[in-house]
Motif scaffolding. Structure first.
Motif: not given
Length: 332
Positions: A210-231
């Protein structure tokens, strides 16, 4: 005659994006050019879910719904249930004599799954020997090609060893070498980035999420832990969001631009995740809608499986009869 392919899944829950990118997408395309059998491997699922047979039974229809929803056409492909073909288990018994315990224990796929499930010395014999059962599933249809994820390649290797051993031992050419057909993408990681995608590990996205669950799961996805700020400059390698964009975003040129921007800095994780959510929703939405339509008549879905099982059993019974004649067993 079109080449035969055999493929399938264990009914331990709805299928997920890892199944799709690993081999399911190939199966939809191959049904136009091949005679295809899709096994719902409920008996194999019992090897590590033997305490919960009801769950496996209930999930047979869930796997079948996923097949139909992604575009498998029962008029072109035969969907069948493993436990409804007793000849498969007879073939497995004969093949067990062609494999040593040491060889089974060296199978990389089995070793990995034993470690994941923490079986150690409480390992069920059925689980250890399920590569032999899988070989029987393939060889009894005399399959030419088997669409699999990369983690299943050792199973195809073992299948070919069993086929070669049988042919050599009984001086026959009954079984031919099977070719593994890999997915369009390597193994898809879970949303946590720590292991392959798996419902049992709680890190999967289903094909009908379901879309609401899909959105939540993408938000929880692992990225770069050192990418703390947008810049901050970010790392793309090992970043699950970019792995998924590589797998599912049709605009490859735009993905490469996003990667360059992320590496330079100035691109937030939220922006990238928003794009991935949109990409996945565009792919999943029509699958979800078709699945909902098929689910309105689960009786018809089960009837497709019953008819397919009858057709599959005729093929398997013929192969097993040939095996027994070659081996000189089954009649006195």
């Amino acid at each position: 005659m079109k080449p035969v392919i055999l493929t399938g899944d264990r009914p331990t829950g709805p299928l997920h994006l890892g199944h799709y990118i690993g081999s399911l997408k190939n199966r939809v395309e191959l049904q136009e050019t091949h005679k295809q059998y899709l096994i719902i491997a409920d008996a194999q699922a019992m090897t590590d879910n033997f305490k919960n047979p009801q769950m496996i039974r209930e999930n047979i229809v869930e796997v079948a719904l996923d097949y139909l929803a992604v575009g498998i056409d029962p008029a072109k492909s035969t969907i069948f249930v493993q436990s409804m073909i007793p000849e498969l288990f007879e073939a497995t018994f004969y093949f067990l004599n062609l494999v040593t315990v040491a060889r089974l224990e060296r199978n990389p796929t089995v070793k990995t799954e034993i470690a994941q499930k923490d079986f150690e010395r409480n390992l069920p014999v059925g689980f250890l020997t399920y590569p032999v059962s899988q070989a029987a599933d393939i060889l009894c249809f005399k399959a030419d090609v088997v669409p699999v994820g990369d983690d299943q390649n050792p199973m195809i290797e073992q299948t070919n060893e069993i086929a070669q051993r049988f042919n050599h031992l009984y001086n026959t050419e009954l079984f031919k070498k099977v070719k593994a057909l890999g997915g369009t993408q390597g193994r898809l990681p879970g949303i946590d980035g720590k292991a392959k995608m798996s419902k049992s590990l709680g890190n999967s996205i289903s094909l009908a999420e379901p879309f609401d669950q899909l959105k939540k799961k993408v938000q929880k996805m692992y990225t770069d832990p050192n990418h703390l700020h947008i810049e901050d400059p970010g790392q793309v390698e090992g970043n699950v969001v970019f792995t998924f964009l590589d797998a599912f975003d049709p605009n490859k040129e735009e993905v490469e631009k996003l990667k360059d921007h992320y590496r330079r800095g100035g691109l937030g994780d939220g922006t990238v995740k928003q794009r991935l959510t949109q990409v996945l929703e565009e792919m999943i939405s029509p699958i979800r809608k078709r699945r909902e339509e098929f689910a309105k008549d689960k009786g018809e879905v089960l009837e497709i499986c019953r008819k397919g099982s009858e057709q599959a059993r005729e093929v398997v019974a013929q192969t097993v009869a040939e095996m027994k004649k070659i081996m000189g067993v089954g009649s006195i």
